[in-house]
Design a protein around this motif. Structure first.
Motif, PDB file in Angstrom:
ATOM      1  N   LYS A 126     -11.780  -8.466   2.427  1.00  6.10           N
ATOM      2  CA  LYS A 126     -11.301  -7.153   1.977  1.00  6.10           C
ATOM      3  C   LYS A 126     -10.533  -6.456   3.091  1.00  6.10           C
ATOM      4  O   LYS A 126     -10.637  -6.847   4.256  1.00  6.10           O
ATOM      5  CB  LYS A 126     -12.470  -6.284   1.499  1.00  6.10           C
ATOM      6  N   ASN A 175     -16.919   2.413  -6.650  1.00  7.82           N
ATOM      7  CA  ASN A 175     -15.758   1.602  -6.300  1.00  7.82           C
ATOM      8  C   ASN A 175     -15.478   0.543  -7.365  1.00  7.82           C
ATOM      9  O   ASN A 175     -14.343   0.324  -7.777  1.00  7.82           O
ATOM     10  CB  ASN A 175     -16.036   0.946  -4.946  1.00  7.82           C
ATOM     11  N   LEU A 190      -4.519  -0.651  -1.922  1.00  7.85           N
ATOM     12  CA  LEU A 190      -5.901  -0.634  -1.415  1.00  7.85           C
ATOM     13  C   LEU A 190      -6.907  -0.640  -2.561  1.00  7.85           C
ATOM     14  O   LEU A 190      -7.950  -1.262  -2.479  1.00  7.85           O
ATOM     15  CB  LEU A 190      -6.100   0.586  -0.530  1.00  7.85           C
ATOM     16  N   ASN A 237       0.827  -1.194   0.000  1.00  7.39           N
ATOM     17  CA  ASN A 237       0.000   0.000   0.000  1.00  7.39           C
ATOM     18  C   ASN A 237       0.874   1.262   0.000  1.00  7.39           C
ATOM     19  O   ASN A 237       1.733   1.404   0.846  1.00  7.39           O
ATOM     20  CB  ASN A 237      -0.870  -0.082   1.271  1.00  7.39           C
ATOM     21  N   SER A 275      -6.736   3.969  -6.182  1.00  7.68           N
ATOM     22  CA  SER A 275      -7.677   4.589  -5.251  1.00  7.68           C
ATOM     23  C   SER A 275      -8.070   5.986  -5.685  1.00  7.68           C
ATOM     24  O   SER A 275      -7.259   6.724  -6.217  1.00  7.68           O
ATOM     25  CB  SER A 275      -7.069   4.631  -3.862  1.00  7.68           C
ATOM     26  N   GLY A 331      -9.430   1.343  -4.450  1.00 10.74           N
ATOM     27  CA  GLY A 331     -10.868   1.562  -4.311  1.00 10.74           C
ATOM     28  C   GLY A 331     -11.100   3.018  -3.953  1.00 10.74           C
ATOM     29  O   GLY A 331     -10.167   3.801  -3.961  1.00 10.74           O
ATOM     30  N   SER A 355     -13.021   0.748  -0.553  1.00  8.12           N
ATOM     31  CA  SER A 355     -11.718   0.366  -0.024  1.00  8.12           C
ATOM     32  C   SER A 355     -11.557   0.968   1.373  1.00  8.12           C
ATOM     33  O   SER A 355     -12.096   2.004   1.682  1.00  8.12           O
ATOM     34  CB  SER A 355     -10.613   0.831  -0.962  1.00  8.12           C
ATOM     35  N   LYS A 357     -12.272   0.353 -10.329  1.00 10.55           N
ATOM     36  CA  LYS A 357     -11.390  -0.807 -10.493  1.00 10.55           C
ATOM     37  C   LYS A 357     -11.442  -1.331 -11.926  1.00 10.55           C
ATOM     38  O   LYS A 357     -10.416  -1.636 -12.520  1.00 10.55           O
ATOM     39  CB  LYS A 357     -11.825  -1.927  -9.549  1.00 10.55           C
TER      40      LYS A 357
END
Lengths: 89, 452
Positions: B396, B311, B328, B197, B275, B330, B363, B315
């Motif tokens: 998740k 979201n 992450l 991340n 994100s 999202g 996310s 993606k």
């Protein structure tokens, strides 16, 4: 590398001359130009070869945006790859 | 030649719609710096970080100028420090935090993450001492961020760690009460924490990662909102398609910067995190995208459905634009960092309960939420347990970043400044979960974990 120069602002005499003059001053070769005037708004896009530029790229970009500020125009100089990657698959 | 419309679109996105690269994060493994002498370990850490990341900031600034894309933050993530603390029993882990701070200042990054522990199945050597030291470490440093992974789908939830983190969050806020409780804003509690991340405060360089890697996080809620505003009258399928197309373009820019940074720094490219990260600036809000979809205000009935669509479309659009997607990925919903969320929370439309529901479909989780200063630690632990359960069952990542506003009540506000923004103190249900939290133990992994 090639850069995209965009010039947007109110139309007036000599915009193309000023921008291309500065390109020549710094040894930047203009490869392609497209421009249009819509309701007094001037929009020009130039594709330029900057490999032979006599100063650092950042400095050249700064000089052109300075020229824009003096003349009430918005001038951006950006790497061609940015547009290629965003708009072409 | 390139299409004039496309060129002008890109420039509008950057100039008017806040399109930017939120962060270029260099992940650095510190495993080789392990030493039983804490001072020697710190010396090796400082040397390695400054050697690897010395060029990070100048290279990013060069890319920013050349391509004309703002790169807002340059960050570093490191191996969870608890692993290094394990080698030097008895030493105060805060020494590591001070070293990270010194290294961050030396290379000029905005944040350094990895003052972390992974305790989803129990504490090992180093974990306990590190977690105990978090409040002091965050109070003494400015750039260091901390995270603790307390659960996962595979392991269930470590309820002893859940209980502990409730107290650590409170102590972190108390230790920095004179600075708007900023300590708690640099601390995240995770379930299913990703190892790659790039976003803070939860970034760390997982043990499965290579020696050094470049991860990039993009931003761009303003671009998505503007695209929706320009295309009135679409049905919801049309909205999803438009979001996908926009997310594709945003992510391509992230991929370009990631590739270029990785080439110039001679460090492998890791992932692009897809994100949508908001900022407190007007016009850069995830809440405003949901409102553009047709909600009177974020938090209204329908919010969870709109967020689920957003979201998913982000993606789907992003995944084709990048060769490696991770982190992450999202939509983020940090309350204090999002102008629309702040307004909705102030108006009472957006409550913690609604935010919890929203975290099931986007996310991360309950992020940057300011709660009353007198909220008991057990209640904070209860919130962590609920949020972690959502993450565990749904496979998740979920996270909790709560800031107890010491000495303040509902109706007051905390202002952190910068990207962290400002948030109103939100009401919390204070019926006590104390007995549940005090039980401790391991909450068993769900059936979903048994996939083999």
């Amino acid at each position: 590398m090639r850069a995209v120069i965009t010039v947007i602002g109110k139309d007036m005499v000599g915009i193309l001359a000023k921008v291309s003059g500065m390109c020549a001053e710094y040894n930047v070769n203009i490869v392609d130009v497209t421009q249009s005037v819509l309701q007094d708004m001037f929009a020009m896009i130039m594709l330029a070869e900057v490999s032979g530029c006599s100063v650092a790229f950042e400095q050249f970009a700064e000089q052109l945006s300075g020229l824009g500020r003096e003349n009430g125009l918005s001038i951006h100089v950006m790497h061609e790859d940015l547009f290629n990657s965003m708009h072409r698959i | 030649m390139l299409n004039v419309g496309d060129i002008l679109e890109t420039i509008t996105m950057i100039e008017e719609e806040h399109l930017d690269i939120r962060t270029v994060t260099m992940g650095i493994s510190l495993l080789e710096c392990m030493d039983s002498d804490v001072d020697k370990a710190c010396e090796k850490i400082y040397d390695k970080i400054t050697r690897y990341a010395g060029d990070l900031v100048p290279v990013c600034e060069q890319i920013q100028k050349e391509y004309g894309i703002p790169i807002i933050h340059k960050r570093i993530s490191v191996t969870p420090v608890a692993m290094l603390a394990a080698a030097c029993q008895g030493a105060n882990p805060v020494k590591f935090a001070r070293t990270l701070e010194k290294a961050a200042n030396a290379v000029g990054v905005n944040f350094i993450g990895g003052y972390s522990a992974l305790v989803h199945k129990g504490f090992s050597a180093g974990d306990y001492a590190l977690i105990e030291s978090i409040p002091q470490a965050l109070a003494e440093t400015e750039h260091v961020c901390s995270s603790v992974n307390i659960g996962s789908t595979k392991t269930g939830l470590n309820m002893d760690a859940v209980a502990k983190m409730g107290r650590v969050i409170r102590s972190s806020a108390e230790a920095t009460a004179d600075r708007n409780c900023i300590g708690a804003a640099k601390l995240v509690v995770f379930c299913n924490a990703p190892e790659d991340n790039p976003f803070m405060a939860g970034a760390f360089h997982g043990p499965g990662e290579p020696d050094c890697v470049i991860n990039v996080g993009v931003s761009g809620p303003g671009v998505v909102r503007a695209a929706l505003a320009k295309s009135q009258g679409l049905d919801i399928t049309g909205v999803a398609d438009l979001v996908k197309r926009t997310a594709f373009k945003i992510t391509r820019m992230g991929q370009l910067v990631a590739k270029e940074a990785s080439k110039r720094l001679c460090v492998p490219f890791g992932i692009v995190d897809l994100s949508l990260a908001p900022t407190p600036a007007v016009g850069d809000s995830v809440a405003h995208i949901l409102e553009e979809m047709g909600l009177e205000q974020c938090g209204a009935c329908g919010t969870t459905a709109c967020l689920a669509l957003l979201n998913d479309a982000v993606k789907k659009g992003g995944v084709m634009a990048s060769s490696h997607v991770g982190g992450l990925s999202g939509a983020f919903i940090p309350v204090s960092e999002d102008a629309g969320m702040i307004d909705a929370a102030k108006a009472g439309t957006l409550t913690i309960e609604k935010l919890e529901a929203m975290t099931a479909v986007c996310s991360v989780g309950l992020d940057m939420i300011v709660i009353p200063g007198d909220t008991p630690a057990e209640v904070i632990s209860g919130i962590i347990a609920d949020e972690a359960a959502i993450g565990m069952v749904n496979f998740k990542t979920t996270a909790v970043r709560l800031i107890p506003a010491i000495g303040r009540q509902v109706g007051d506000e905390l202002n952190f400044g910068g990207l962290l923004g400002a948030g109103p103190v939100m009401r919390v249900n204070t019926a006590s979960p104390a007995k549940f939290i005090a039980r401790g133990g391991q909450l068993p992994a769900p059936m979903q974990a048994l996939k083999n």
